[in-house]
Design a protein around this motif. Sequence first.
Motif, PDB file in Angstrom:
ATOM      1  N   VAL A 114     -58.955 -19.922 -33.632  1.00 20.30           N
ATOM      2  CA  VAL A 114     -57.246 -20.850 -33.822  1.00 20.30           C
ATOM      3  C   VAL A 114     -58.239 -21.647 -34.152  1.00 20.30           C
ATOM      4  CG1 VAL A 114     -56.184 -22.752 -32.826  1.00 20.30           C
ATOM      5  CG2 VAL A 114     -56.484 -20.515 -31.037  1.00 20.30           C
ATOM      6  N   GLU A 115     -59.394 -22.756 -34.284  1.00 18.92           N
ATOM      7  CA  GLU A 115     -59.396 -23.574 -35.397  1.00 18.92           C
ATOM      8  C   GLU A 115     -59.348 -22.972 -36.957  1.00 18.92           C
ATOM      9  OE1 GLU A 115     -63.599 -25.258 -33.543  1.00 18.92           O
ATOM     10  OE2 GLU A 115     -62.384 -26.473 -32.483  1.00 18.92           O
ATOM     11  N   GLY A 116     -60.126 -21.800 -37.675  1.00 23.03           N
ATOM     12  CA  GLY A 116     -60.549 -21.505 -38.326  1.00 23.03           C
ATOM     13  C   GLY A 116     -58.514 -21.463 -39.251  1.00 23.03           C
ATOM     14  N   ILE A 117     -58.056 -20.344 -38.379  1.00 28.12           N
ATOM     15  CA  ILE A 117     -56.349 -20.581 -38.646  1.00 28.12           C
ATOM     16  C   ILE A 117     -56.021 -21.821 -38.790  1.00 28.12           C
ATOM     17  CG2 ILE A 117     -53.841 -19.691 -38.145  1.00 28.12           C
ATOM     18  CD1 ILE A 117     -55.411 -17.593 -36.027  1.00 28.12           C
ATOM     19  N   LEU A 118     -56.025 -23.086 -37.974  1.00 30.05           N
ATOM     20  CA  LEU A 118     -55.337 -24.299 -38.424  1.00 30.05           C
ATOM     21  C   LEU A 118     -55.993 -25.514 -39.629  1.00 30.05           C
ATOM     22  CD1 LEU A 118     -53.828 -24.276 -34.446  1.00 30.05           C
ATOM     23  CD2 LEU A 118     -52.383 -23.817 -36.823  1.00 30.05           C
ATOM     24  N   VAL A 119     -56.454 -24.131 -40.824  1.00 29.62           N
ATOM     25  CA  VAL A 119     -56.955 -25.624 -41.699  1.00 29.62           C
ATOM     26  C   VAL A 119     -56.113 -26.507 -41.723  1.00 29.62           C
ATOM     27  CG1 VAL A 119     -58.461 -25.357 -43.637  1.00 29.62           C
ATOM     28  CG2 VAL A 119     -58.697 -23.642 -41.661  1.00 29.62           C
ATOM     29  N   GLN A 120     -56.487 -27.594 -41.952  1.00 28.12           N
ATOM     30  CA  GLN A 120     -55.457 -29.115 -42.383  1.00 28.12           C
ATOM     31  C   GLN A 120     -54.818 -28.891 -44.307  1.00 28.12           C
ATOM     32  OE1 GLN A 120     -53.331 -31.476 -41.289  1.00 28.12           O
ATOM     33  NE2 GLN A 120     -54.898 -30.992 -38.980  1.00 28.12           N
ATOM     34  N   ASP A 121     -55.845 -28.230 -45.087  1.00 22.20           N
ATOM     35  CA  ASP A 121     -56.109 -28.256 -46.262  1.00 22.20           C
ATOM     36  C   ASP A 121     -55.692 -27.040 -46.218  1.00 22.20           C
ATOM     37  OD1 ASP A 121     -56.454 -27.305 -49.213  1.00 22.20           O
ATOM     38  OD2 ASP A 121     -58.357 -28.622 -49.090  1.00 22.20           O
ATOM     39  N   ARG A 122     -54.396 -26.983 -47.391  1.00 24.92           N
ATOM     40  CA  ARG A 122     -52.992 -25.916 -47.583  1.00 24.92           C
ATOM     41  C   ARG A 122     -54.544 -25.153 -48.632  1.00 24.92           C
ATOM     42  NH1 ARG A 122     -49.611 -25.578 -52.534  1.00 24.92           N
ATOM     43  NH2 ARG A 122     -50.415 -27.351 -52.758  1.00 24.92           N
ATOM     44  N   LEU A 123     -55.017 -24.923 -48.984  1.00 21.53           N
ATOM     45  CA  LEU A 123     -55.543 -24.162 -50.647  1.00 21.53           C
ATOM     46  C   LEU A 123     -57.189 -23.741 -49.867  1.00 21.53           C
ATOM     47  CD1 LEU A 123     -55.536 -26.592 -53.407  1.00 21.53           C
ATOM     48  CD2 LEU A 123     -54.014 -24.775 -52.554  1.00 21.53           C
ATOM     49  N   LYS A 124     -57.475 -24.294 -48.745  1.00 16.01           N
ATOM     50  CA  LYS A 124     -58.251 -23.157 -48.423  1.00 16.01           C
ATOM     51  C   LYS A 124     -58.144 -22.438 -46.833  1.00 16.01           C
ATOM     52  CE  LYS A 124     -61.770 -27.410 -49.458  1.00 16.01           C
ATOM     53  NZ  LYS A 124     -62.878 -28.151 -48.871  1.00 16.01           N
ATOM     54  N   ARG A 125     -56.878 -22.966 -46.128  1.00 20.59           N
ATOM     55  CA  ARG A 125     -55.904 -22.350 -45.362  1.00 20.59           C
ATOM     56  C   ARG A 125     -56.409 -20.624 -44.994  1.00 20.59           C
ATOM     57  NH1 ARG A 125     -50.872 -23.817 -44.507  1.00 20.59           N
ATOM     58  NH2 ARG A 125     -52.282 -25.687 -43.769  1.00 20.59           N
ATOM     59  N   PRO A 126     -57.136 -19.842 -44.495  1.00 22.28           N
ATOM     60  CA  PRO A 126     -57.157 -18.029 -44.138  1.00 22.28           C
ATOM     61  C   PRO A 126     -55.648 -17.602 -44.676  1.00 22.28           C
ATOM     62  CG  PRO A 126     -57.615 -18.600 -42.174  1.00 22.28           C
ATOM     63  CD  PRO A 126     -57.096 -20.002 -42.811  1.00 22.28           C
ATOM     64  N   SER A 127     -56.274 -16.605 -45.716  1.00 20.89           N
ATOM     65  CA  SER A 127     -54.968 -15.482 -45.724  1.00 20.89           C
ATOM     66  C   SER A 127     -54.441 -14.671 -44.453  1.00 20.89           C
ATOM     67  CB  SER A 127     -54.441 -14.416 -46.959  1.00 20.89           C
ATOM     68  OG  SER A 127     -55.454 -13.950 -46.175  1.00 20.89           O
ATOM     69  N   VAL A 128     -53.040 -14.173 -44.092  1.00 19.32           N
ATOM     70  CA  VAL A 128     -52.539 -12.543 -43.504  1.00 19.32           C
ATOM     71  C   VAL A 128     -54.231 -12.097 -42.956  1.00 19.32           C
ATOM     72  CG1 VAL A 128     -51.551 -11.871 -42.198  1.00 19.32           C
ATOM     73  CG2 VAL A 128     -50.551 -13.988 -43.987  1.00 19.32           C
ATOM     74  N   GLU A 129     -54.262 -11.798 -44.122  1.00 20.58           N
ATOM     75  CA  GLU A 129     -55.264 -10.366 -44.811  1.00 20.58           C
ATOM     76  C   GLU A 129     -57.041 -11.779 -43.813  1.00 20.58           C
ATOM     77  OE1 GLU A 129     -53.380 -11.544 -47.054  1.00 20.58           O
ATOM     78  OE2 GLU A 129     -51.844  -9.407 -47.158  1.00 20.58           O
ATOM     79  N   ASP A 130     -57.209 -12.643 -44.007  1.00 22.14           N
ATOM     80  CA  ASP A 130     -58.305 -13.265 -43.779  1.00 22.14           C
ATOM     81  C   ASP A 130     -58.415 -12.797 -42.157  1.00 22.14           C
ATOM     82  OD1 ASP A 130     -59.039 -13.464 -46.232  1.00 22.14           O
ATOM     83  OD2 ASP A 130     -59.211 -15.417 -46.382  1.00 22.14           O
ATOM     84  N   VAL A 131     -57.257 -13.382 -41.007  1.00 25.38           N
ATOM     85  CA  VAL A 131     -57.048 -13.513 -40.056  1.00 25.38           C
ATOM     86  C   VAL A 131     -57.072 -12.120 -39.737  1.00 25.38           C
ATOM     87  CG1 VAL A 131     -54.846 -14.052 -38.281  1.00 25.38           C
ATOM     88  CG2 VAL A 131     -55.544 -15.783 -40.379  1.00 25.38           C
ATOM     89  N   LEU A 132     -55.981 -11.119 -39.671  1.00 23.68           N
ATOM     90  CA  LEU A 132     -56.390  -9.511 -39.056  1.00 23.68           C
ATOM     91  C   LEU A 132     -57.489  -9.478 -39.290  1.00 23.68           C
ATOM     92  CD1 LEU A 132     -53.256  -7.734 -41.038  1.00 23.68           C
ATOM     93  CD2 LEU A 132     -53.715  -8.747 -38.695  1.00 23.68           C
ATOM     94  N   GLU A 133     -58.231  -9.646 -40.596  1.00 26.56           N
ATOM     95  CA  GLU A 133     -59.903  -8.915 -40.225  1.00 26.56           C
ATOM     96  C   GLU A 133     -60.981 -10.036 -38.880  1.00 26.56           C
ATOM     97  OE1 GLU A 133     -63.536  -9.539 -43.723  1.00 26.56           O
ATOM     98  OE2 GLU A 133     -61.651  -8.431 -44.647  1.00 26.56           O
ATOM     99  N   LYS A 134     -60.508 -10.991 -39.084  1.00 28.34           N
ATOM    100  CA  LYS A 134     -60.919 -11.853 -37.826  1.00 28.34           C
ATOM    101  C   LYS A 134     -60.711 -11.250 -36.585  1.00 28.34           C
ATOM    102  CE  LYS A 134     -63.775 -15.206 -37.022  1.00 28.34           C
ATOM    103  NZ  LYS A 134     -65.327 -15.554 -36.389  1.00 28.34           N
ATOM    104  N   VAL A 135     -59.622 -11.042 -36.836  1.00 27.43           N
ATOM    105  CA  VAL A 135     -59.070 -10.706 -34.943  1.00 27.43           C
ATOM    106  C   VAL A 135     -59.714  -9.469 -35.058  1.00 27.43           C
ATOM    107  CG1 VAL A 135     -57.521  -9.750 -33.711  1.00 27.43           C
ATOM    108  CG2 VAL A 135     -56.939 -12.541 -34.855  1.00 27.43           C
ATOM    109  N   GLU A 136     -59.960  -8.197 -36.039  1.00 28.63           N
ATOM    110  CA  GLU A 136     -60.404  -6.771 -36.095  1.00 28.63           C
ATOM    111  C   GLU A 136     -61.672  -7.201 -35.567  1.00 28.63           C
ATOM    112  OE1 GLU A 136     -59.268  -5.553 -39.688  1.00 28.63           O
ATOM    113  OE2 GLU A 136     -57.136  -4.087 -38.519  1.00 28.63           O
ATOM    114  N   GLY A 137     -62.929  -8.004 -35.942  1.00 27.58           N
ATOM    115  CA  GLY A 137     -63.996  -8.235 -35.413  1.00 27.58           C
ATOM    116  C   GLY A 137     -63.899  -8.193 -34.178  1.00 27.58           C
ATOM    117  N   LEU A 138     -62.965  -9.322 -34.079  1.00 28.15           N
ATOM    118  CA  LEU A 138     -63.080 -10.242 -32.534  1.00 28.15           C
ATOM    119  C   LEU A 138     -62.937  -9.019 -31.304  1.00 28.15           C
ATOM    120  CD1 LEU A 138     -62.235 -13.695 -32.938  1.00 28.15           C
ATOM    121  CD2 LEU A 138     -63.697 -12.708 -32.882  1.00 28.15           C
ATOM    122  N   ILE A 139     -61.835  -8.314 -31.980  1.00 26.58           N
ATOM    123  CA  ILE A 139     -61.580  -6.905 -30.954  1.00 26.58           C
ATOM    124  C   ILE A 139     -62.859  -6.169 -31.028  1.00 26.58           C
ATOM    125  CG2 ILE A 139     -59.981  -5.083 -31.152  1.00 26.58           C
ATOM    126  CD1 ILE A 139     -57.445  -6.171 -31.595  1.00 26.58           C
TER     127      ILE A 139
END
Length: 185
Positions: A114-139
């Motif tokens: 959640v903290e990795g998704i809610l990055v204040q700086d929009r240029l540093k915020r992860p993409s949808v693909e980055d989030v999916l990759e992280k979720v897949e890794g967690l699963i």
Amino acid sequence: DVLTLVEEASSHTTISYRPPELFEGGLRHGEANLDLRKVDVWSCGCILFGLMYGSSPFEIEFVRRSSSSSLNGVEEEDVKVVECTQLRVLGRLPRPKAYTEMGKRYGVDMMDLVEGILVQDRLKRPSVEDVLEKVEGLIVKCGGQKRNRKDAGGSHKGGVIGGFGSGGNDDSDEDEENLFGSLLR
């Protein structure tokens, strides 16, 4: 124009799910190139936090329970719902203390997600693909298996959870429930 974009956002979005760049002063003139997918990533992070703790991260505080009401002398926290303001959205993300019951409800990995998704700086915020990759890794870390998943273009990619609704096997619903359940524990 930046002002029009901010006005539209304030008229058509909920403040507790709106990213910092869509508040007045969040975008500067000349920065009107806004990646709406990263706006959606922010909102999904807020929704995930809400699913975990019952409220948007900017409408909640974790408050120490008084020692007289604590169980067995162990410090505990209660959830306090508060009014969402622009300053709360621009502030730090609330996080329950890891040693409390509220902090143990979900693993550290989930809160880090959640903290990795809610990055204040929009240029540093992860993409949808980055989030999916992280979720897949967690699963996978929680014992799930990698599965084939169709992406939007129709090709197969390595993925998790029986095809994300793309017609996986008959057990895909049960697999999804088990994998997400283990991730949230």
